[in-house]
Design an enzyme around this catalytic site. Structure first.
Site, short mmCIF file in Angstrom:
data_model
loop_
_atom_site.label_atom_id
_atom_site.label_comp_id
_atom_site.label_asym_id
_atom_site.label_seq_id
_atom_site.Cartn_x
_atom_site.Cartn_y
_atom_site.Cartn_z
N LYS A 117 0.86 -1.20 0.00
CA LYS A 117 0.00 0.00 0.00
C LYS A 117 0.88 1.23 0.00
O LYS A 117 1.86 1.31 0.74
CB LYS A 117 -0.87 0.01 1.27
CG LYS A 117 -1.94 1.07 1.25
CD LYS A 117 -3.17 0.64 0.50
CE LYS A 117 -4.09 1.80 0.15
NZ LYS A 117 -3.65 2.56 -1.05
N LYS A 126 4.60 2.58 8.54
CA LYS A 126 3.36 3.33 8.81
C LYS A 126 2.18 2.37 8.95
O LYS A 126 1.43 2.44 9.92
CB LYS A 126 3.11 4.31 7.65
CG LYS A 126 2.09 5.38 7.92
CD LYS A 126 1.82 6.25 6.68
CE LYS A 126 3.05 7.02 6.24
NZ LYS A 126 2.75 7.95 5.11
N LYS A 159 5.39 2.04 -2.78
CA LYS A 159 5.32 3.42 -3.29
C LYS A 159 5.65 3.41 -4.76
O LYS A 159 6.39 2.54 -5.24
CB LYS A 159 6.36 4.29 -2.56
CG LYS A 159 6.08 5.77 -2.63
CD LYS A 159 5.06 6.17 -1.58
CE LYS A 159 4.82 7.63 -1.49
NZ LYS A 159 4.11 7.95 -0.24
N THR A 175 -5.67 12.79 5.70
CA THR A 175 -4.29 12.97 6.18
C THR A 175 -4.21 14.22 7.07
O THR A 175 -3.66 14.18 8.17
CB THR A 175 -3.31 13.09 4.99
OG1 THR A 175 -3.57 12.02 4.08
CG2 THR A 175 -1.87 12.99 5.46
N SER A 201 -7.63 5.17 3.45
CA SER A 201 -7.45 4.36 2.24
C SER A 201 -7.83 2.90 2.53
O SER A 201 -8.46 2.23 1.72
CB SER A 201 -5.98 4.38 1.79
OG SER A 201 -5.74 5.43 0.89
N1 GLU Z 1 0.51 8.80 -0.05
C1 GLU Z 1 -0.03 8.69 1.26
C2 GLU Z 1 1.05 8.38 2.27
O1 GLU Z 1 2.21 8.68 2.07
C3 GLU Z 1 -1.21 7.73 1.32
C4 GLU Z 1 -0.93 6.33 0.94
C5 GLU Z 1 -2.18 5.49 0.79
O2 GLU Z 1 -3.26 5.96 1.07
O3 GLU Z 1 -2.03 4.34 0.37
O4 GLU Z 1 0.80 7.89 3.34
#
Ligand code: GLU
Length: 419
Positions: A71, A95, A107, A191, A351
């Site tokens: 994710k 995370k 990512k 966020t 998400s």
């Molecule tokens: N890009 C966001 C982060 O760095 C969200 C990632 C997601 O929702 O999968 O946490």
């Protein structure tokens, strides 16, 4: 190019090593977390509006998938490279583990300045990228989401392309989609809302209450900064400074956040706002405020400017906005840092809700989403705070320790293949 090239990767790995030392983690576990599980680099050629062809470099990195499918967001930015993407994938592993999601870390990104492309060119770029990485993504493999330079529309194009390739609609392949095609209520603000929740939890831990005397500066008035500002202003805080690419604006009496939001949403630059003092982005970071929220990009507070950062609380809204050295300097002088993998986890938490809602084809209301988001972040914050006390360490290391403990348990149970 080596994975260890980008400062962000070096920093993320060093933070991991430090946390492993403090908790006495088995070196064999650390060894297994050193490199990404899988990294794909792709060429993304597109036809520009003028008829010429231009090829961009794209990446998707899956760091660790012990806890579940990968994710993490997709970033469109000129600084994107393999090393930075790998570092961000690594941060996603921790995370997701920290906040207890059944997801791994990944990512992706394209080295591109999205502001230089037309809407049509961006659509071509997204669709070709989705096609090139489609073999390693999917609802039970790896689920992308928005990040810097991408948004709900990018996710809609990505989902449509993946679905065209499959022959049926697959909403669960990405999150952060527009509501009309299976997105979740509350995802766009999640966020920033999470950042505001975390600032509140930090205040509570210190026996303080957010009120009209609480001054806040936000570096990056965008997808994360705007909802964080809105929520903190609603809690009564005074947002005295915000910034965008054009510069920063300051008003000691507090900025009108509703007006600022409308102003930037209509495509205006902050520097053209009336009744404000224009300052530089660097000056914003060094303001004498209670709360500083670096919510733009990594590496904005370094060992050079950290000694001048005066805020009592620093909430890492972006991924890696403070370098490891900056964290050490600020922690030493008594600053309270809410680490990125906790502070900005609201996005990936909602998400996760979006993914679950999509898989069960049953959607929740906004109150349910926000209260679940609050509860997960509260538990995670308490967990990190208690870990920091137990190991007599700072919040950053404590966050890594909590995440590592979860990962270690799962990695031991699953074992190392082949045995
Ligand atoms: N890009 C966001 C982060 O760095 C969200 C990632 C997601 O929702 O999968 O946490």
């Amino acid at each position: 190019m080596s994975l260890f090239d980008a400062p962000l990767f070096k920093d993320a790995y060093k933070q991991l090593e430090d946390a492993a030392d403090v908790m006495g983690l088995d070196r064999n576990i650390l060894e297994r977390l050193k490199y990404p599980k899988r990294a794909l680099q792709v060429a993304v050629p597109i036809r520009l509006d003028d008829g010429s062809v231009k090829t961009f470099q794209g990446f998707r990195v899956q760091h660790n998938m012990t806890l579940g499918p990968g994710k993490g967001g997709i970033r469109f930015h000129p600084k994107v490279d393999l090393s930075e993407t790998a570092a961000l994938a690594m941060l996603m592993t921790f995370k997701c583990a920290l906040v207890g999601l059944p997801l791994g870390g990944a990512k992706g990104g394209i080295e591109v300045d999205p502001n230089e492309l037309s809407r049509q060119e961006l659509q071509s770029l997204t669709r070709r990228y989705a096609t090139e990485i489609n073999m390693i993504v999917g609802p039970s493999i790896d689920i992308p989401a928005p990040d810097i330079g991408t948004d709900g529309q990018t996710m809609a194009w990505f989902m449509d392309t993946y679905s065209q390739l499959k022959g049926y609609t697959v909403p669960g392949v990405v999150t952060g989609k527009p509501i009309a095609i299976g997105g979740s209520l509350g995802r766009a603000e999640a966020t920033g809302k999470g950042v505001a929740f975390c600032v509140n939890f930090a205040y509570q831990k210190k026996g303080l209450t957010i009120g009209k005397d609480t001054t806040v500066a936000i570096h990056g008035f965008g997808k994360v900064g705007v909802p964080a500002a809105v929520d903190l202003a609603e809690q009564g805080a005074k947002i005295v400074a915000i910034s965008d690419v054009s510069g920063a604006v300051y008003n000691a009496d507090g900025l009108d956040i509703t007006h600022c939001t409308e102003w930037t949403k209509s495509g205006n630059y902050l520097k053209d706002l009336k009744n404000v003092t224009i300052i530089s982005n660097e000056e914003l970071l060094e303001l004498d405020v209670d709360v500083l929220i670096p919510a733009a990009i990594d590496g904005v507070v370094t060992k050079e400017n950290a000694p001048r950062v005066k805020a009592k609380f620093i909430a890492e809204g972006a991924n890696g906005p403070l370098t490891k050295e900056a964290i050490e300097i600020i922690t030493k002088r008594g600053g309270f840092i809410i680490p990125d993998i906790l502070c900005n986890a609201g996005g990936v938490i909602v998400s996760y809700f979006e993914w679950v809602q999509g898989l069960q084809n049953f959607f929740w209301d906004l109150d349910q989403i926000n209260s679940k988001l609050h509860d997960i972040l509260k538990d995670s914050f308490d967990n990190v705070y208690e870990t920091a006390q137990k190991y007599e360490t700072d919040m950053k290391k404590a966050a890594f320790i909590s995440a590592l403990s979860r990962l270690e348990r799962a990695m031991r149970l699953r074992g190392l293949f082949p045995a």
